[in-house]
Design a protein around this motif. Structure first.
Motif, mmCIF file in Angstrom:
data_model
loop_
_atom_site.group_PDB
_atom_site.id
_atom_site.type_symbol
_atom_site.label_atom_id
_atom_site.label_comp_id
_atom_site.label_asym_id
_atom_site.label_seq_id
_atom_site.Cartn_x
_atom_site.Cartn_y
_atom_site.Cartn_z
ATOM 1 N N GLN A 50 14.920 47.224 7.101
ATOM 2 C CA GLN A 50 15.680 47.079 8.341
ATOM 3 C C GLN A 50 15.122 45.943 9.191
ATOM 4 O OE1 GLN A 50 18.417 48.203 9.397
ATOM 5 N NE2 GLN A 50 18.793 50.316 8.787
ATOM 6 N N SER A 51 13.803 45.924 9.300
ATOM 7 C CA SER A 51 13.184 44.884 10.104
ATOM 8 C C SER A 51 13.454 43.495 9.526
ATOM 9 C CB SER A 51 11.693 45.184 10.209
ATOM 10 O OG SER A 51 10.985 44.022 10.411
ATOM 11 N N LYS B 102 15.885 42.713 7.598
ATOM 12 C CA LYS B 102 17.323 42.460 7.707
ATOM 13 C C LYS B 102 17.652 41.894 9.088
ATOM 14 C CE LYS B 102 19.879 45.199 9.551
ATOM 15 N NZ LYS B 102 20.359 46.512 9.985
ATOM 16 N N ARG B 103 17.061 42.511 10.115
ATOM 17 C CA ARG B 103 17.347 42.027 11.469
ATOM 18 C C ARG B 103 16.960 40.565 11.598
ATOM 19 N NH1 ARG B 103 15.728 47.184 13.041
ATOM 20 N NH2 ARG B 103 13.569 46.552 13.416
ATOM 21 N N GLN B 104 15.782 40.268 11.057
ATOM 22 C CA GLN B 104 15.295 38.894 11.145
ATOM 23 C C GLN B 104 16.204 37.946 10.370
ATOM 24 O OE1 GLN B 104 11.241 39.061 10.093
ATOM 25 N NE2 GLN B 104 10.763 37.049 10.903
ATOM 26 N N ARG C 117 19.578 37.538 12.069
ATOM 27 C CA ARG C 117 19.433 36.761 13.305
ATOM 28 C C ARG C 117 19.422 35.282 12.968
ATOM 29 N NH1 ARG C 117 15.421 35.291 17.188
ATOM 30 N NH2 ARG C 117 16.453 35.408 19.210
ATOM 31 N N SER D 244 28.806 46.383 14.463
ATOM 32 C CA SER D 244 27.876 46.678 15.551
ATOM 33 C C SER D 244 27.760 48.181 15.774
ATOM 34 C CB SER D 244 28.313 45.979 16.835
ATOM 35 O OG SER D 244 29.399 46.661 17.411
ATOM 36 N N GLU E 137 24.793 49.624 13.852
ATOM 37 C CA GLU E 137 23.468 49.057 14.064
ATOM 38 C C GLU E 137 22.869 49.532 15.369
ATOM 39 O OE1 GLU E 137 21.776 47.269 12.027
ATOM 40 O OE2 GLU E 137 23.317 46.809 10.523
ATOM 41 N N GLU F 46 19.432 48.070 16.927
ATOM 42 C CA GLU F 46 18.962 46.913 17.685
ATOM 43 C C GLU F 46 19.967 45.767 17.663
ATOM 44 O OE1 GLU F 46 15.332 49.101 16.228
ATOM 45 O OE2 GLU F 46 17.274 48.468 15.418
ATOM 46 N N MET F 47 20.644 45.614 16.554
ATOM 47 C CA MET F 47 21.546 44.473 16.424
ATOM 48 C C MET F 47 22.895 44.708 17.096
ATOM 49 S SD MET F 47 20.893 43.399 12.493
ATOM 50 C CE MET F 47 22.328 42.395 12.294
#
Lengths: 490, 416
Positions: free
Chosen positions: A394-395, A397-399, A402, B266, B269, B271-272
């Motif tokens: 998850q972490s 993926k977020r990066q 982004r 969205s 999710e 945080e996103m």
């Protein structure tokens, strides 16, 4: 090597496969060589499959040796995983320098893999080897086999439709190289996978094929044990948290798929727009050849449109090369993760089945039989590994997203900025006034009228001549207040 | 407002095809007179009014458009758009404007006016009207003449047309034009009474002239080529532009699809979530921004179309000149042959083969009286022919040396 007592940071070099029992070969009848089989990854100690004497930092014994999996060892697992997020990087891997090899039987591409590490598992501080896609594929399979409780990163697509895509084109090779680099980096960042035997060999061995052949012999035995474990059990219900993960992955993959399709459609439309633009610009050139005073400005417009076209082409190339592959990669990732979830279900199912069987037997055993305990262990390890990997995923993926979405925004902004610059640069050219530049006029040599005004030049002193908005600011007629004598007519 | 002072009366005649009655002077002088005439009416500080209804400055605007229903010639119900034309006179002293006339006209009446001007002023490049039907459309743009955007752009085009006619030193004096702006009822009948439709040259005649003319004026030929090429290049430009607009529209609109999927994504999710939601919203904004962009661009297309039609008008002038030149050549040829005939009769020599010669041989020579009679007839015809030739020459000169055309020709000198 097996049998040697670990001293602090034991074991160096690759282990022989014979010494490595399959982690899931847990049923009593299949007790593989080397005693206890539960893998206990340990950051601070080099991992060694089936090493009985593995000592954990807190002094505890490896999970599964005797009692039901102690919560402390599970906690250790999680703790160890957290530690990797610190700044202690000791392994760096890069994929670059693709080269084409032409042999009698086939043509293929190899990539250079450069490894730099201070880890004890590596004999040398630096390695450089060449690998081809096949080798990556082999590595991934090995990882899946040897680390079934973990999420293995995806590889770029294996099969490429010949004739549609050129396997040796620069764009294709570069896209693939980036994906392979990502693949290895993800493994490098993983606290467990990065210590995997096969991974090590992959990075270091001069002759990977020889190593591969060694493993083949064991393959059948290993394969069977896998089948044995993962077949035939039906899970009643997934625990809530894993069900949530499953649902999430389903929706996630679905949305990514939609985004992929939209992105492809956009690129297609942009390319069609580009085709029209490439016809549009030159027409201004043709026109400019007919004209006298207008020739330069028209030519300028033509060049400007040409610049915009080039900028658009760059945008579509970037989107194709950088945006789409990442989307596809994550879709593949989701798929492989879902299959790991299913395997987890299998392990749980087996445990529950065995538990039930024991309960039904109604024997007076005060203790739960060992094999049921092992099942429970396996299940709990699996759960823990999976949860930890999910968090990490998850972490990351977020990066990744982004970066991806910001990259997409940046590329688009750059495109518009280039277009803006192109148009702004010709404004001076369009506003330029050669001496005889006039707005269209009516009249004879005595009087002239600007086409856009409704009053002749020479309004009454004090009164404002009415000038239409459409009269260009360079119109000489309107800027001259007095009569026409000063105006030159060509 | 019809306060025509007596000396203006003469100027209200529609300009005839024949020269303005001063056979000895070229039109140049005539125009000069006209211009001077008007200058005389104006205060001596050099102010010129080209909208010279009386001594006042006139402002013309097409201010509104209205949908109407009525009955057409076949008594069927039809819907059309009417445009409000307002004329204001501007007082010199305080600069204020007073509404003097306002009436409603529809597009077909504008067309009628223009066709009239084309016939009566063949040597003038008559300003173009906005297009009759929406052409060079791309898919979103409505080809419907009732579409509000189309009506609005047409309104602007009609206003420009009137302003340009009013700015022209010759056209602005035309009575029919004046009546167009001031007399709502009965105007159509008045125009038709001038019989201009009969005076229009047939297309076939014009085509014939194009092929047969022997000595076309080089400058007109160049002008003709230029206008042909201009028409061709602008048409091409407009066609490609329409396709470009179409494609660009597609690109923007597909981005709109991102809006929904980002929003849905969205939702799952943590945080996103916010970021994705916001991204989706911006995609929607982006997708809808294209409508205004392309609407603005239509005005650019309109200006290109204006010059496309101008090129057509220019071409029409060239065509007219070819026709006149051809007529001239024919008249000259005719005159030459008559003169020769006359000579032959007078001297009794037959140089060319003619029916008369043949019959003479066959049936004997004619009597001197007969011959005299025929010579006389021929001489009359020769006289007429000379007169005609003279007038045609004059026409041609008037044509060539007409005020704006001279500038157009001068500008057409090869700069390449």
């Amino acid at each position: 090597m097996s049998g040697g007592p670990p001293k602090g940071l034991p074991s160096t070099g690759p282990h022989s496969l014979l010494d490595m029992p399959h982690p899931l070969a847990g049923s009593s009848s299949e007790e593989a060589v080397g005693g206890d089989s539960t893998p206990s990854p340990d950051l601070l100690m080099a991992r060694s499959f089936g090493d009985k004497d593995l000592i954990l930092p807190n002094g505890g014994t490896p999970a599964g040796t005797s009692s039901p999996a102690s919560s402390s060892s599970l906690l250790n697992r999680l703790q160890l995983d957290d530690d990797i997020d610190g700044e202690t990087r000791d392994l760096f891997v890069t994929v670059d320098d693709p080269k084409k090899h032409v042999c009698t039987m086939e043509t293929y591409i190899t990539y250079r893999i450069t490894t730099k590490s201070t880890r004890v598992e590596f004999d040398l501080p630096e390695y450089s080897v060449r690998r081809r896609y096949q080798d990556f594929d082999w590595l991934r399979n090995k990882l899946e086999e040897s680390q079934p409780t973990h999420l293995i990163p995806p590889l770029p697509e294996k099969f490429v439709v010949k004739g549609v895509v050129d396997r040796f084109s620069e764009e294709f090779v570069e896209t693939r190289r980036k994906a392979l680099d990502k693949f290895l980096k993800r493994i490098t960042d993983h606290p467990v996978l990065s210590f995997n035997e096969h991974f090590n060999v992959f990075l270091t061995a001069k002759d990977l094929n020889a190593y591969k052949r060694q493993g083949m012999a064991l393959l059948s035995r290993v394969g069977e044990s896998v089948k044995h474990v993962t077949g035939g059990y039906k899970l009643r219900s997934r625990p809530l948290e894993f069900a949530a993960i499953g649902d999430y992955l389903d929706t996630f993959a679905l949305k990514l798929g939609t985004i992929d399709r939209i992105a492809q459609r956009i690129i297609k439309e942009e390319i069609e727009y580009l085709v029209e633009l490439r016809e549009y610009g030159p027409v201004y050139s043709t026109w400019s050849a007919l004209e006298g005073e207008l020739a330069e400005p028209l030519e300028g417009v033509s060049a400007c449109i040409g610049n915009c076209s080039t900028a658009l082409e760059e945008l579509t190339d970037d989107m194709t090369e950088d945006f789409l592959p990442v989307l596809r990669e994550y879709i593949l990732y989701s798929d492989s993760m879902k299959s790991v979830l299913k395997k987890r279900d299998q392990v749980q199912a087996e445990y529950e089945a065995k538990l039930e069987a024991v309960a039904l037997r109604k024997e007076d055993r005060p203790k739960v039989p060992a094999d049921v305990e092992k099942c429970q262990d396996r299940m709990e390890c699996f759960n823990a590994d999976l949860k930890a990997d999910m968090e990490r995923w998850q972490s990351n993926k977020r990066q990744d997203f982004r970066q991806l979405l910001m990259g997409m925004a940046d590329k688009n902004i750059q495109y518009y900025e280039k277009c803006l610059m192109a148009w702004e640069s010709i404004i001076p050219l369009l506003q330029e006034k050669p001496e005889a530049k006039l707005a269209p006029i009516w009249g004879n040599e005595e009087t002239t009228w600007c086409l856009f005004t409704t009053t002749v030049i020479g309004g009454q002193p004090g009164s404002q001549p009415r000038i239409s908005k459409r009269c260009p600011s360079s119109c000489v007629h309107c800027s001259i207040v007095h009569n026409s004598q000063d105006v030159e007519i060509t | 407002m019809e306060q025509a002072p007596p000396d203006l009366e003469r100027q209200w005649q529609p300009a005839p095809l024949e020269p303005l009655g001063h056979t000895d002077a070229g039109l140049q002088a005539a125009v000069g007179e006209e211009a001077e005439g008007s200058r005389d009416e104006v205060p001596g500080d050099g102010t010129m009014t080209e909208n010279n209804f009386g001594l006042k400055k006139i402002e013309i605007s097409v201010s509104e458009a209205e949908k109407r229903t009525g009955r057409n010639a076949m008594n069927m119900q039809e819907t059309y758009t009417a445009y409000l034309i307002e004329t204001r006179s501007v007082e010199h002293t305080d600069g204020q404007s007073v509404l003097t006339d306002s009436l409603w006209r529809r597009y077909s009446e504008f067309e009628l006016l223009r066709n009239y001007l084309l016939v009566y002023y063949p040597h003038i490049v008559v300003p173009p009207l906005p297009e009759k039907r929406a052409e060079f459309v791309w898919h979103k743009l409505s080809a419907d003449n009732m579409d509000p955007d189309f009506v609005e752009r047409r309104r602007i085009g009609l206003e420009n047309f009137l302003l340009r006619v009013a700015s022209h030193p010759i056209l602005c004096r035309d009575k029919i034009f004046y009546l167009f702006l001031t007399q709502e009822g009965n105007w159509k009948e008045t125009v038709n009474e001038t019989g201009f439709q009969l005076k229009a040259d047939s297309r076939l005649k014009a085509l014939n002239a194009t092929f047969r003319v022997k000595n076309p004026d080089k400058r007109f030929t160049e002008l003709k080529h230029y206008s042909d090429e201009l028409q061709s290049v602008i048409s091409h430009l407009l066609r490609v532009r329409a396709r470009v607009a179409d494609r660009l529209y597609g690109v923007y609109k597909v981005h709109g699809n991102y809006g929904r999927v980002f929003s849905e994504w969205s939702a799952i999710e943590k945080e996103m979530g916010d970021g994705l939601q916001s991204a989706g919203h911006h995609m929607d904004v982006y997708a809808s921004s294209i409508d205004d962009i392309l609407e603005d661009e239509e005005h650019y297309a309109d200006q290109l179309k204006e010059y496309l039609f101008y090129a057509e008008a220019l071409r029409a002038v060239c065509r007219k000149h070819e026709l006149m030149q051809y007529d001239l050549e024919m008249a000259a040829q005719d005159l030459a042959s008559k003169k020769q005939q006359c000579e032959e009769l007078a001297t009794g020599t037959v140089r060319t083969f003619s029916l008369k010669g043949m019959t003479t041989k066959l049936f004997g020579q004619e009597t001197p009286e007969q011959r005299e009679a025929r010579i006389k007839v021929l001489e009359e015809q020769i006289n007429e022919g000379e007169q005609q030739l003279k007038s045609k020459n004059l026409e041609g000169r008037e044509f060539k040396f007409g005020p704006m055309l001279r500038n157009a020709l001068a500008r057409c000198n090869p700069v390449k």
